[in-house]
Design a protein around this motif. Structure first.
Motif, PDB file in Angstrom:
ATOM      1  N   VAL A   1       0.869  -1.179   0.000  1.00 44.92           N
ATOM      2  CA  VAL A   1       0.000   0.000   0.000  1.00 44.92           C
ATOM      3  C   VAL A   1       0.904   1.227   0.000  1.00 44.92           C
ATOM      4  O   VAL A   1       2.063   1.164   0.436  1.00 44.92           O
ATOM      5  CB  VAL A   1      -0.947   0.030   1.221  1.00 44.92           C
ATOM      6  CG1 VAL A   1      -1.908  -1.141   1.188  1.00 44.92           C
ATOM      7  CG2 VAL A   1      -0.150   0.028   2.524  1.00 44.92           C
ATOM      8  N   GLY A   2       0.386   2.344  -0.478  1.00 47.18           N
ATOM      9  CA  GLY A   2       1.234   3.518  -0.496  1.00 47.18           C
ATOM     10  C   GLY A   2       0.532   4.759  -1.007  1.00 47.18           C
ATOM     11  O   GLY A   2      -0.664   4.746  -1.338  1.00 47.18           O
ATOM     12  N   ALA A   3       1.311   5.824  -1.059  1.00 51.72           N
ATOM     13  CA  ALA A   3       0.838   7.120  -1.551  1.00 51.72           C
ATOM     14  C   ALA A   3       1.914   7.712  -2.450  1.00 51.72           C
ATOM     15  O   ALA A   3       3.112   7.471  -2.253  1.00 51.72           O
ATOM     16  CB  ALA A   3       0.536   8.058  -0.388  1.00 51.72           C
ATOM     17  N   TYR A   4       1.471   8.494  -3.429  1.00 51.20           N
ATOM     18  CA  TYR A   4       2.393   9.039  -4.425  1.00 51.20           C
ATOM     19  C   TYR A   4       1.998  10.472  -4.750  1.00 51.20           C
ATOM     20  O   TYR A   4       0.806  10.814  -4.819  1.00 51.20           O
ATOM     21  CB  TYR A   4       2.345   8.183  -5.693  1.00 51.20           C
ATOM     22  CG  TYR A   4       3.183   8.701  -6.834  1.00 51.20           C
ATOM     23  CD1 TYR A   4       4.566   8.610  -6.808  1.00 51.20           C
ATOM     24  CD2 TYR A   4       2.585   9.282  -7.958  1.00 51.20           C
ATOM     25  CE1 TYR A   4       5.344   9.080  -7.855  1.00 51.20           C
ATOM     26  CE2 TYR A   4       3.351   9.754  -9.015  1.00 51.20           C
ATOM     27  CZ  TYR A   4       4.724   9.647  -8.954  1.00 51.20           C
ATOM     28  OH  TYR A   4       5.491  10.117  -9.991  1.00 51.20           O
ATOM     29  N   TYR A   5       3.024  11.321  -4.914  1.00 47.90           N
ATOM     30  CA  TYR A   5       2.796  12.704  -5.325  1.00 47.90           C
ATOM     31  C   TYR A   5       3.720  13.048  -6.483  1.00 47.90           C
ATOM     32  O   TYR A   5       4.894  12.656  -6.501  1.00 47.90           O
ATOM     33  CB  TYR A   5       3.072  13.672  -4.172  1.00 47.90           C
ATOM     34  CG  TYR A   5       3.153  15.114  -4.631  1.00 47.90           C
ATOM     35  CD1 TYR A   5       2.004  15.819  -4.972  1.00 47.90           C
ATOM     36  CD2 TYR A   5       4.389  15.750  -4.763  1.00 47.90           C
ATOM     37  CE1 TYR A   5       2.082  17.126  -5.435  1.00 47.90           C
ATOM     38  CE2 TYR A   5       4.475  17.055  -5.207  1.00 47.90           C
ATOM     39  CZ  TYR A   5       3.317  17.744  -5.557  1.00 47.90           C
ATOM     40  OH  TYR A   5       3.393  19.022  -6.010  1.00 47.90           O
TER      41      TYR A   5
END
Length: 453
Positions: free
Chosen positions: A63-67
């Motif tokens: 799972v993760g987040a990206y910008y």
């Protein structure tokens, strides 16, 4: 590409400032245009945070987040010569000895959350599901200064000058989008040497803004905006290792439908290239790849594909010049069922390398490659005069490599396009119903030295 790569990019990617400053004349032997092009400066930055589970259990996940952020500026410029009106079909004095300068700016901020998990249902059967949600916002502006130079004009010449190079300000342009993507994958290990899989996926490419004025003064500011592209894909494939691991064979069947297909078109009235949405597209076919080691030192690679790519619906397409330049020509043409620009139906590649050991840890090698592409449509309007014929190119090389300290050196003698085949790599539309293109490299002999450490 594996399923994880389709859902999220690399961790903490850093992209530097990129600049491009072209100088292009018109290639003619009369003074029509002295220089034209678009100068670009682009700053990009990105960051990703990812949490992955230990492997080896019943369920693996990430799972993760990206910008991603971007700040892009461009300057578009044209410097016309004294014969510009003859070539451009404008009234006398409209463009002769006139120069124009425009600028565009766009800020992009993209945020994404993603998750992917694999269930090991049995020792042979795995099920993978992934989901990614992306929110993106873009703010842009497009301007063009009043033209400089030329002579004072009135009437039709003045009208043509305003339309082609007149001052323009789009004001603030904003675009907001939410794009989901995801996949479902089922894979089965028939045995240690044979894997079968089936995949369903959905992906989206965000829209954007054309940062040159183009036809916006007459078509309206909305003509600068490009809508999102949405794709649904299905694959069915096999991966195998045979003959005591000396032969690898992989093959898959695929079907993809793209709605809002993004492509480049040409506005003959303003002589400008622009990005647009070209209806819906269907791609279907088969791919295969193989690697064979028949004897020690010899490696052969063969891969190829059949890909039928057509517009399912493209009713408001630009017309080819053999239609658009006729008296009473329609404003648009229906290209539904036509082949998509740049897509060869048949692609094939054969590569071989033979290497053998010499004394003192040296290794000598020879390589050969054959690459074939069948004919392709050169530009979006599918003109009979803008087709790229099929071609094949042969490359050869020989070299010597060896170890030095903690690295390896390599010196090679190579011959590219050994049979000096003349071919086009790409085409694009030009003025007065003409086309321009790039030729592939001619026969080229060279030497390369490298050291990897």
């Amino acid at each position: 590409m594996d399923t994880a790569q389709r859902l999220h990019p690399d961790v903490g990617q850093r992209l530097p400032l990129v600049g491009f400053h072209p100088r292009n004349d018109d290639g003619l032997d009369v003074p029509v245009a002295y220089n034209a092009g678009v100068s670009v400066k682009d700053k990009q930055w990105s960051q990703e945070f990812r949490l992955a589970s230990p492997t080896g259990g019943f369920f693996d996940y990430v799972v993760g987040a990206y910008y991603f952020g971007s700040d892009l500026d461009n300057k578009s410029f044209s410097y016309y010569g004294p014969k510009a009106d003859i070539w451009n079909g404008t009234p006398t004095g409209a463009l002769a000895n006139v120069s124009t300068l425009g600028k565009g700016h766009i800020d992009t901020n993209s945020f994404a959350l993603f998750a992917q998990g694999t269930w090991h249902l049995t020792p042979k059967l795995d099920f993978t599901a992934g989901l990614r949600g992306t929110y993106e916002e873009k703010s842009a502006s497009v301007e063009r200064n009043a033209p400089v130079g030329g002579v004072a004009v009135t009437g039709a010449a003045a009208t043509a000058r305003r339309a082609r190079v007149g001052a323009y300000d789009s004001g603030g342009l904003n675009q907001y989008s939410t794009s989901p993507s995801g996949l479902l994958n089922l894979s089965y290990h028939f045995n240690d040497n044979l894997l079968g899989y089936a995949t369903l996926s959905h992906g989206e490419k965000s829209g954007g803004v054309n940062l040159t004025v183009g036809s916006a003064p007459t078509a309206g500011v909305d003509s600068l905006l490009i809508g999102a592209e949405r794709a649904n894909n299905a694959e069915l494939g096999l991966k195998s290792t045979l003959w005591d691991r000396r032969l690898q064979l992989n093959a898959n069947l695929f079907w993809t439908q793209v709605n809002g297909y993004q492509t480049t078109a040409y506005d003959d009235a303003t002589r400008a290239q622009y990005l647009t949405n070209a209806g819906s597209v269907r791609s279907r076919g088969v791919e295969f790849e193989s690697t064979l080691i028949p004897v020690r030192g010899l490696t052969l690679n063969v891969n190829g594909s059949y890909n039928d790519v057509r517009y399912l619906s493209y009713k408001d397409a630009p017309c080819p010049p053999e239609v658009s330049l006729r008296p009473g020509a329609p404003a648009s043409c229906d290209l539904s069922g036509h082949q998509v620009v740049g897509a060869s139906k048949w692609i094939g590649n054969v590569n071989g390398e033979y290497k053998w050991d010499l004394n003192d840890g040296l290794e000598e090698y020879v390589t050969a490659s054959y690459a074939y592409r069948s004919k392709a449509v050169g530009t979006v309007e599918d003109s009979a005069y803008a087709q790229i014929p099929g071609y094949a190119v042969v490359n050869l090389s020989t070299g010597l490599r060896g170890d030095f300290h903690q690295g390896q050196w390599d010196v090679s003698l190579w011959l590219k396009n050994a049979f000096d085949k003349t071919y086009y790599t790409t085409l694009w539309s030009a003025g007065n119903g003409g086309y321009e293109g790039l030729l592939g490299s001619p026969r080229t002999l060279g030497v390369t030295g490298r050291y990897d450490f």
